[in-house]
Scaffold this active site. Structure first.
Site, mmCIF file in Angstrom:
data_model
loop_
_atom_site.group_PDB
_atom_site.id
_atom_site.type_symbol
_atom_site.label_atom_id
_atom_site.label_comp_id
_atom_site.label_asym_id
_atom_site.label_seq_id
_atom_site.Cartn_x
_atom_site.Cartn_y
_atom_site.Cartn_z
ATOM 1 N N LYS A 220 40.927 -6.456 -2.107
ATOM 2 C CA LYS A 220 41.290 -6.353 -3.514
ATOM 3 C C LYS A 220 42.051 -5.059 -3.771
ATOM 4 O O LYS A 220 41.593 -4.025 -3.311
ATOM 5 C CB LYS A 220 39.994 -6.376 -4.330
ATOM 6 C CG LYS A 220 40.163 -6.155 -5.789
ATOM 7 C CD LYS A 220 38.824 -6.153 -6.441
ATOM 8 C CE LYS A 220 39.043 -5.701 -7.863
ATOM 9 N NZ LYS A 220 37.829 -5.348 -8.509
ATOM 10 N N LYS B 261 37.950 -2.690 -1.191
ATOM 11 C CA LYS B 261 38.427 -2.551 -2.563
ATOM 12 C C LYS B 261 39.120 -1.205 -2.702
ATOM 13 O O LYS B 261 38.502 -0.158 -2.521
ATOM 14 C CB LYS B 261 37.228 -2.651 -3.510
ATOM 15 C CG LYS B 261 37.586 -2.456 -4.959
ATOM 16 C CD LYS B 261 36.375 -2.723 -5.831
ATOM 17 C CE LYS B 261 36.680 -2.462 -7.282
ATOM 18 N NZ LYS B 261 35.500 -2.710 -8.118
HETATM 19 C C1 PBG Z 1 34.019 -3.429 -11.000
HETATM 20 C C2 PBG Z 1 35.183 -4.334 -10.904
HETATM 21 C C3 PBG Z 1 36.518 -4.056 -11.241
HETATM 22 C C4 PBG Z 1 37.242 -5.228 -11.010
HETATM 23 C C5 PBG Z 1 36.347 -6.178 -10.545
HETATM 24 N N1 PBG Z 1 35.090 -5.602 -10.465
HETATM 25 C C6 PBG Z 1 37.136 -2.855 -11.838
HETATM 26 C C7 PBG Z 1 37.101 -1.536 -11.227
HETATM 27 O O1 PBG Z 1 36.767 -1.320 -10.076
HETATM 28 O O2 PBG Z 1 37.442 -0.624 -11.996
HETATM 29 C C8 PBG Z 1 38.715 -5.396 -11.250
HETATM 30 C C9 PBG Z 1 39.199 -6.796 -11.368
HETATM 31 C C10 PBG Z 1 40.566 -6.941 -11.924
HETATM 32 O O3 PBG Z 1 41.320 -5.971 -12.128
HETATM 33 O O4 PBG Z 1 40.921 -8.083 -12.192
HETATM 34 N N2 PBG Z 1 32.931 -4.050 -11.647
#
Ligand code: PBG
Length: 321
Positions: free
Chosen positions: A247, A194
């Protein structure tokens, strides 16, 4: 003898094009993310994510029934609690918003595969993914809470848990606690790769989870790095991740492809909120065609090597296919 190859032979008609197509998108590939909020009769559109809503549990049940009818197979749930606090307690409380939603889903016999996002950023007053100590996130304290959160989700009926916090060692902590409690067959989909991305901005409105100070660069990956991503993916698989996720998706297709080449676990890709919002906004202006652009984007993510795609387009896709 021709001196060049005639590729147009296999592009001549829809039938031959269909026959030789290498990658095909189906509803089996997609997971639909949804946001659960406290209250009753709430169905609130997220301004930066048109056609996506925050649902109270009663409205979520109605939505899930519709989704099931449309042929979608799996959903990912995010919770927004009634009250945030320093320890993000709603996140691992048996009476937490997600735990309550899961029990209600089971009661209603909804035949969907329910995955829950495991993270603290929606639950802490700081908006950070863990417990704050000396101005930073305390990794080892946080993974205890995340493990507890995952366990309460599974006890309430989650079919799979998806830790998105990016703390070190959290997959092992979750695997251990699930195993100790007899949930040896519940899989973990780790947000292993991520990135610290600007594409999450609309999500932070939807989940009310923007950090109140600083950023997430101390735990999420630097967008310039792929070797580090491979190391983190490898560690998560060793710790017990059944599926690893990349991601965001669009700007990281090379990363998806590298993961596919390197590992044999299923690869998920998250087509995140910012990617969704860009398509929606330009389609609204009449600059692109939403349906064909969205489907081309999802197909590209699959072609790059993703087996599963988390996308806010899932419901539209069900109608388009
Ligand atoms: C954290 C989380 C995030 C997303 C999914 N899980 C946000 C972040 O890391 O700030 C982002 C998903 C998206 O942008 O669609 N719980």
């Amino acid at each position: 003898m021709e001196t060049f190859k005639r590729f147009r032979r296999l592009k001549k008609s829809p039938i031959i094009r269909d026959l030789i197509r290498e990658t095909v998108l189906t509803l089996d590939d997609v997971i639909y993310p949804l946001f659960v909020v406290p209250g009753k009769k709430v169905k609130r559109e997220i301004p930066s994510m048109p056609d996506c809503y925050q649902f109270s549990i009663d409205m979520l049940i109605r939505e899930l029934k519709e989704i099931e009818q449309l042929g979608i197979k799996a959903v990912l749930l995010f919770g927004i609690p009634e009250k945030k606090d320093e320890l993000g307690s709603d996140c691992y409380s048996e009476k937490g918003i997600i735990q309550k939603a899961l029990r209600e889903i089971k009661k209603n016999n909804i035949n969907l595969y329910v995955i829950t996002d495991v993270c603290m950023c929606e639950y802490t007053t700081s908006g950070h993914c863990g417990i704050i100590k000396d101005g930073g996130i305390d990794n080892d304290k946080t993974i205890e809470f995340l493990a507890k959160s995952a366990l309460t989700h599974v006890q309430a009926g989650a079919d799979m848990v998806a830790p998105s916090d990016m703390m070190d060692g959290r997959v092992k902590a979750i695997r251990d606690i699930l195993d100790e409690n007899g949930f040896v067959e519940t899989p973990i989909m780790s947000y292993a790769i991520k990135y610290a991305s600007s594409f999450y901005a609309p999500f932070r409105d939807a989940a009310e989870s923007a950090p109140q100070f600083g950023d997430r660069k101390s735990h999420q990956l630097d967008p310039g790095n792929v070797r580090q991503a491979l190391l983190e993916a490898e560690a998560d698989i060793q710790e017990g991740a059944d599926i690893i996720m990349v991601k965001p998706a669009m700007a990281y297709l090379d990363v998806i492809s590298k993961m596919r080449g390197k590992f044999n676990v299923p690869i998920a890709a998250y087509n995140v909120s910012g990617e969704y919002a860009m398509v929606k906004a330009s389609a609204k202006n009449g600059w692109i065609d939403e349906k064909s652009v969205a489907m081309e984007m999802l197909l590209g993510i699959k072609r790059a090597g993703a087996d599963l795609i988390l996308t806010y387009f899932a419901k539209s896709l069900a109608k388009w296919l």
